[in-house]
Design a protein around this motif. Structure first.
Motif, PDB file in Angstrom:
ATOM      1  N   CYS A  23       1.333  -4.341  17.502  1.00  0.00           N
ATOM      2  CA  CYS A  23       0.722  -3.851  16.277  1.00  0.00           C
ATOM      3  C   CYS A  23       1.637  -2.491  16.193  1.00  0.00           C
ATOM      4  CB  CYS A  23      -0.647  -3.256  16.543  1.00  0.00           C
ATOM      5  SG  CYS A  23      -1.938  -4.743  16.467  1.00  0.00           S
ATOM      6  N   LEU A  24       1.796  -2.175  14.900  1.00  0.00           N
ATOM      7  CA  LEU A  24       2.233  -0.800  14.442  1.00  0.00           C
ATOM      8  C   LEU A  24       1.051  -0.024  13.931  1.00  0.00           C
ATOM      9  CD1 LEU A  24       4.874   0.897  13.871  1.00  0.00           C
ATOM     10  CD2 LEU A  24       4.740   0.013  11.450  1.00  0.00           C
ATOM     11  N   VAL A  25       0.853   0.887  14.683  1.00  0.00           N
ATOM     12  CA  VAL A  25      -0.160   1.930  14.021  1.00  0.00           C
ATOM     13  C   VAL A  25       0.442   3.101  13.229  1.00  0.00           C
ATOM     14  CG1 VAL A  25      -2.171   3.234  14.926  1.00  0.00           C
ATOM     15  CG2 VAL A  25      -1.678   1.334  16.305  1.00  0.00           C
ATOM     16  N   VAL A  26       0.139   3.130  12.214  1.00  0.00           N
ATOM     17  CA  VAL A  26       0.503   4.388  11.286  1.00  0.00           C
ATOM     18  C   VAL A  26      -0.481   5.407  11.000  1.00  0.00           C
ATOM     19  CG1 VAL A  26       1.776   4.954   9.140  1.00  0.00           C
ATOM     20  CG2 VAL A  26       2.041   2.682  10.108  1.00  0.00           C
ATOM     21  N   LYS A  27      -0.548   6.567  11.512  1.00  0.00           N
ATOM     22  CA  LYS A  27      -1.386   7.767  11.205  1.00  0.00           C
ATOM     23  C   LYS A  27      -1.354   8.251   9.818  1.00  0.00           C
ATOM     24  CE  LYS A  27      -2.186   8.375  16.124  1.00  0.00           C
ATOM     25  NZ  LYS A  27      -2.055   9.448  17.036  1.00  0.00           N
ATOM     26  N   PRO A  28      -2.286   8.554   9.187  1.00  0.00           N
ATOM     27  CA  PRO A  28      -2.162   9.461   8.043  1.00  0.00           C
ATOM     28  C   PRO A  28      -1.134  10.610   8.107  1.00  0.00           C
ATOM     29  CG  PRO A  28      -4.613   9.467   8.680  1.00  0.00           C
ATOM     30  CD  PRO A  28      -3.702   8.870   9.746  1.00  0.00           C
ATOM     31  N   SER A  29      -0.823  10.976   9.156  1.00  0.00           N
ATOM     32  CA  SER A  29       0.292  12.129   8.992  1.00  0.00           C
ATOM     33  C   SER A  29       1.699  11.418   8.719  1.00  0.00           C
ATOM     34  CB  SER A  29       0.375  12.826  10.287  1.00  0.00           C
ATOM     35  OG  SER A  29       0.410  12.037  11.551  1.00  0.00           O
ATOM     36  N   GLY A  30       1.759   9.993   9.227  1.00  0.00           N
ATOM     37  CA  GLY A  30       2.979   9.304   8.935  1.00  0.00           C
ATOM     38  C   GLY A  30       3.559   8.913  10.218  1.00  0.00           C
ATOM     39  N   ALA A  31       3.118   9.449  11.381  1.00  0.00           N
ATOM     40  CA  ALA A  31       3.338   8.895  12.804  1.00  0.00           C
ATOM     41  C   ALA A  31       3.140   7.679  12.794  1.00  0.00           C
ATOM     42  CB  ALA A  31       2.741   9.841  13.615  1.00  0.00           C
ATOM     43  N   ARG A  32       4.301   6.911  13.332  1.00  0.00           N
ATOM     44  CA  ARG A  32       4.012   5.258  13.659  1.00  0.00           C
ATOM     45  C   ARG A  32       4.348   5.056  15.043  1.00  0.00           C
ATOM     46  NH1 ARG A  32       4.599   5.183   8.557  1.00  0.00           N
ATOM     47  NH2 ARG A  32       6.123   4.562   7.061  1.00  0.00           N
ATOM     48  N   THR A  33       3.267   4.324  15.952  1.00  0.00           N
ATOM     49  CA  THR A  33       3.656   4.064  17.160  1.00  0.00           C
ATOM     50  C   THR A  33       3.508   2.485  17.322  1.00  0.00           C
ATOM     51  OG1 THR A  33       1.332   4.678  17.643  1.00  0.00           O
ATOM     52  CG2 THR A  33       2.975   6.288  17.992  1.00  0.00           C
ATOM     53  N   TRP A  34       4.192   1.997  18.227  1.00  0.00           N
ATOM     54  CA  TRP A  34       4.150   0.505  18.704  1.00  0.00           C
ATOM     55  C   TRP A  34       2.946   0.461  19.629  1.00  0.00           C
ATOM     56  CZ3 TRP A  34       6.169  -2.767  15.642  1.00  0.00           C
ATOM     57  CH2 TRP A  34       7.102  -2.624  14.838  1.00  0.00           C
ATOM     58  N   VAL A  35       1.959  -0.415  19.564  1.00  0.00           N
ATOM     59  CA  VAL A  35       0.914  -0.634  20.312  1.00  0.00           C
ATOM     60  C   VAL A  35       0.644  -2.307  20.671  1.00  0.00           C
ATOM     61  CG1 VAL A  35      -1.500  -0.320  20.772  1.00  0.00           C
ATOM     62  CG2 VAL A  35      -0.439   1.441  19.734  1.00  0.00           C
ATOM     63  N   LEU A  36       0.805  -2.464  22.196  1.00  0.00           N
ATOM     64  CA  LEU A  36       0.413  -3.797  22.530  1.00  0.00           C
ATOM     65  C   LEU A  36      -1.025  -3.812  23.082  1.00  0.00           C
ATOM     66  CD1 LEU A  36       1.543  -6.724  23.155  1.00  0.00           C
ATOM     67  CD2 LEU A  36       1.968  -5.771  25.529  1.00  0.00           C
ATOM     68  N   ARG A  37      -1.777  -4.694  22.499  1.00  0.00           N
ATOM     69  CA  ARG A  37      -3.194  -4.971  22.776  1.00  0.00           C
ATOM     70  C   ARG A  37      -3.052  -6.242  23.361  1.00  0.00           C
ATOM     71  NH1 ARG A  37      -8.169  -4.825  18.686  1.00  0.00           N
ATOM     72  NH2 ARG A  37      -7.876  -2.516  19.237  1.00  0.00           N
ATOM     73  N   MET A  38      -3.829  -6.170  24.904  1.00  0.00           N
ATOM     74  CA  MET A  38      -3.823  -7.291  25.674  1.00  0.00           C
ATOM     75  C   MET A  38      -4.951  -7.109  26.485  1.00  0.00           C
ATOM     76  SD  MET A  38      -0.980  -5.755  28.346  1.00  0.00           S
ATOM     77  CE  MET A  38      -0.718  -3.939  28.601  1.00  0.00           C
ATOM     78  N   GLN A  39      -5.418  -8.163  27.124  1.00  0.00           N
ATOM     79  CA  GLN A  39      -6.636  -8.399  27.870  1.00  0.00           C
ATOM     80  C   GLN A  39      -6.141  -8.800  29.411  1.00  0.00           C
ATOM     81  OE1 GLN A  39      -9.472 -10.764  26.231  1.00  0.00           O
ATOM     82  NE2 GLN A  39     -10.859 -10.823  27.738  1.00  0.00           N
ATOM     83  N   LEU A  40      -6.953  -7.728  30.391  1.00  0.00           N
ATOM     84  CA  LEU A  40      -6.594  -7.984  31.778  1.00  0.00           C
ATOM     85  C   LEU A  40      -7.909  -8.157  32.312  1.00  0.00           C
ATOM     86  CD1 LEU A  40      -4.715  -7.950  34.132  1.00  0.00           C
ATOM     87  CD2 LEU A  40      -4.637  -5.874  34.132  1.00  0.00           C
TER      88      LEU A  40
END
Length: 162
Positions: A23-40
């Motif tokens: 996923c690409l998470v975009v915050k209201p400030s405009g900061a963009r981060t890559w996040v991997l959601r996984m299950q362990l």
């Protein structure tokens, strides 16, 4: 629907899914981060892969695929990251670091006397390589007992109570 480079660049605030947990998470400030959601082991976790300014879409997909493969093999990246952050020095190492840091401001022989007191009374061989957590309570009790005996011998306590 899979993300494209243009979609990453123009994404509005929110969570934008690329597929297979990336996923690409975009915050209201405009900061963009890559996040991997996984299950362990039945627990869902989000693992950050970095800023979208530093990590391209292709690099994020490659890193996500590699991380998914390692998780399948039993690797827990969140636990590894936590373990790497929690480096607890030994009592002796912390004391010596403090001594080096503060020593320049001391006058005369106080710099040497301060450390020699620790070496004689607070660095027993049994606690030399133990972490601060284990050593703190035992050492503080030992130092207080030593200090109290030393002060009584010099007569400082009798003048303080009078």
């Amino acid at each position: 629907m899979a993300l494209t480079v243009l979609k990453v660049k123009n994404a509005k605030p929110g969570r934008h899914v690329d597929g297979r947990g990336l996923c690409l998470v975009v915050k209201p400030s405009g900061a963009r981060t890559w996040v991997l959601r996984m299950q362990l082991k039945g627990h869902r976790r989000d693992y950050g892969l970095g800023s979208a300014h530093d990590v391209s879409l292709g690099d994020a997909r490659t890193a996500a695929a590699e991380l998914r493969r390692r998780v399948r093999d039993g690797f827990d990246p969140v636990a590894e990251r936590r373990k790497a952050r929690k480096v607890i020095p030994t009592f002796e190492a912390a004391t010596r670091t403090c001594h080096e840091t503060l020593g320049d401001g001391w006058k005369g022989g106080h710099h040497t006397r301060w450390l020699s007191g620790f070496e004689r009374h607070l660095f027993p061989a049994s606690a030399r390589n133990r972490s601060i957590r284990w050593t703190a309570l035992a050492s503080s009790r030992r130092s207080l007992r030593f200090g109290w005996r030393y002060r009584k011998r010099r007569g400082d306590c009798s003048s303080a109570s009078a």
